[in-house]
Design an enzyme around this catalytic site. Sequence first.
Site, short mmCIF file in Angstrom:
data_model
loop_
_atom_site.label_atom_id
_atom_site.label_comp_id
_atom_site.label_asym_id
_atom_site.label_seq_id
_atom_site.Cartn_x
_atom_site.Cartn_y
_atom_site.Cartn_z
N ARG A 22 0.88 -1.05 0.02
CA ARG A 22 -0.03 0.02 0.15
C ARG A 22 0.57 1.10 0.16
NH1 ARG A 22 -5.07 -0.94 4.11
NH2 ARG A 22 -6.31 -2.12 2.64
N HIS A 66 -5.72 6.32 6.61
CA HIS A 66 -6.61 5.10 6.52
C HIS A 66 -6.43 4.38 7.91
CE1 HIS A 66 -9.04 1.89 5.20
NE2 HIS A 66 -8.10 0.99 5.04
N ARG A 72 1.19 -1.86 7.36
CA ARG A 72 0.14 -3.06 7.67
C ARG A 72 -0.29 -3.84 6.28
NH1 ARG A 72 -5.85 -3.27 7.84
NH2 ARG A 72 -5.87 -1.33 6.65
#
Length: 521
Positions: A280, A339, A374
Site C-alpha cells: 500500500r 486510513h 500493515r
Amino acid sequence: MTPIDTPRVLIVGAGLAAQYAALRFAPHPVLMISPEPLGSGASSAWAQGGVAAAMDPADSAEAHARDTVRAGAGTVDAKVAQAVTAEARAHVLDLTGLGTPFDRAADGAYILSREAAHSFARVVRVRGDQAGAEIMQALTAQVRAAPHVQVLEGVMATGLVVEDGRVRGVKVARCSGGLSRSVVLRGAAVLLAGGGSGGLYALTTNPPRIRGQVLGMAARAGAVIADAEFVQFHPTAIAGGPDPAPLATEALRGEGATLINRHGERFMRAAHPDAELAPRDIVARAIFAQTQAGLAPALDTRAALGARILTDFPAVAAACRASGLDPVTQPIPVAAAAHYHMGGIATDAEGASTLPGLWACGEVASTGLHGANRLASNGLLEALVYGRRCADAIAKGLDTDAAAPVLLPDLAPAGEPDPALVARLRQAMTEGAGVIRTGAGLRCTLDTIAAIETAQPGCDALLNMTATATLIAAAALARKESRGAHFRSDHPEVQGETGERSFFTLAQARQIRAQARKEPA
C-alpha cells in the site's frame, strides 16, 4: 463531583475489538462507552476488505506470517505475526458462529479474495465489500442481547483517571448538545478500544470522530506509544467527494482493476513488479505523485468488472453514484487518504499497556504485528485476536459476576473543540506529516500543533487530538530514514533491511517539539 464506582470493566469504544472483547468477558459485567449508537460510528463497520486468514488448504498460517513480516518493512515482531496468524482461522469460525454471513461456495467453502502483498487469496469477505458492516451487525445483535454488557451510548471518554500509579477509571461526558462537564467512572479495569487517528488528516477514510482522541488520553496519562510515525494512507479513496472520503476497496485491484492517469497510462507497472498489487505505501506514493503532477489518477474497473461492480461491490457502487460517477462506464478518480494507524499504545502479548490497570486492543494499540506498513485485512484480524486476549487477561483478576447498571447524572453542557482549530490541525497534518514528509514540514506541523493547544487549552477533546498529532509528527521527525508508510523525501533511503520500532512518551515527544521550534526551517 463524586466519582461513580462500579465493579464493571470499563471498555472505551464500540467497534470490532470492543464488542468482541465485551462478549468474551461473559459472565463478568462490563460497561461499554460509545459516542455513537452502538457500532454505527466505528471504523470496523466501514471496513470493506474483510479478515485475513489462511482458510485455503493450500495456504498456511506460516505463509500468512511471512507475508505480514515482508509487508511490514523490517519492523514487524515476527513472533507476534506467527502467533496472530496461527489464531486467524479460529476467529473466522467464531465470527461465523456468531452470525456473520461470510461469502461461501456451494460446498460451504469460504470464498477468498486476494489483496495487495498477500501470496494467497486469504481474505474472508461478505458480499464483496460489506465485511465490516456485516460483522458489526452480527456482533451488535449479540452484545445487545448479552445480560453482562451495559452500553452507555452518546457518551465520550475524555481522560483517564490515574491514582497511585494505576489507571482506575475514565472521565466521561455526554456528546449531545456539545460535550458536557466530565464525571469520573471508576471500574475494575480499563480497556481502550476506541479506534485510530486517521481523522487527524484533512483527507481520510475514517469516521468523523476517529481523530486520535483515545490514544491521546493514554498518552496524556503517561502511557508509552509505539510506532506513532507509521500512518497508512489508503491509495484508492474516491476523490472529490464527501469528508470522510469513501473507499474503493483493494479487492477491486485483486479482481483485476487497474490504475491509470488522465492519459490512460498504467503508471504502477513502472513503480513496482506487482503493479496494482504492490504494498500500500508504494501504491499510495505513486498515486500521490500523479495527483501532485496534475495527472488525475483513477481506478479503472471497466474491463475487469464491468456491470458486476454494481452487485459484487455495492458499497463502492453506491459511493460512486453519490459522487455522480458511473463505474461501469467511467474510471473512478482516486487519492491517497489517511486510513490506518499502525502506531498506538504499546502493549504486551496480552494487550497490557505500560500503565498498570490499562489495556488496549484494536487500532488504538500497537502490538508489533503491523510494523511500518500493515498487510491488507490484518487490521480486523488483530482486533479479534487482541480483543479476546485482553478480555482473558483482565478476567483473571475479576471476582464478581454481578453489577448494578451505571446511571449517569444530568450534566451541564460545556464547550466542544473549536471547529476552526480542528480544521487547522487536520490541514497541518496533511501538509507536513502526510504521504511524503520533510524535516522542515514536520517542524512546521509541530509548531502549528503547539499554537493550536494554546488557543483552547482547557478542552480535553482537543488536547487528546493534539497529543496524538504531536506523537506522530515528533516520531516522524526523529526517524531520519524512509521505511514502509513513513517516507522522508529528505532521507529517502532505508537504513538497513530491518529497523527499530519507536517508543515515545508524550513528554518525550513534546521535548522534540520544543527543540524543533528552536531549529531553523
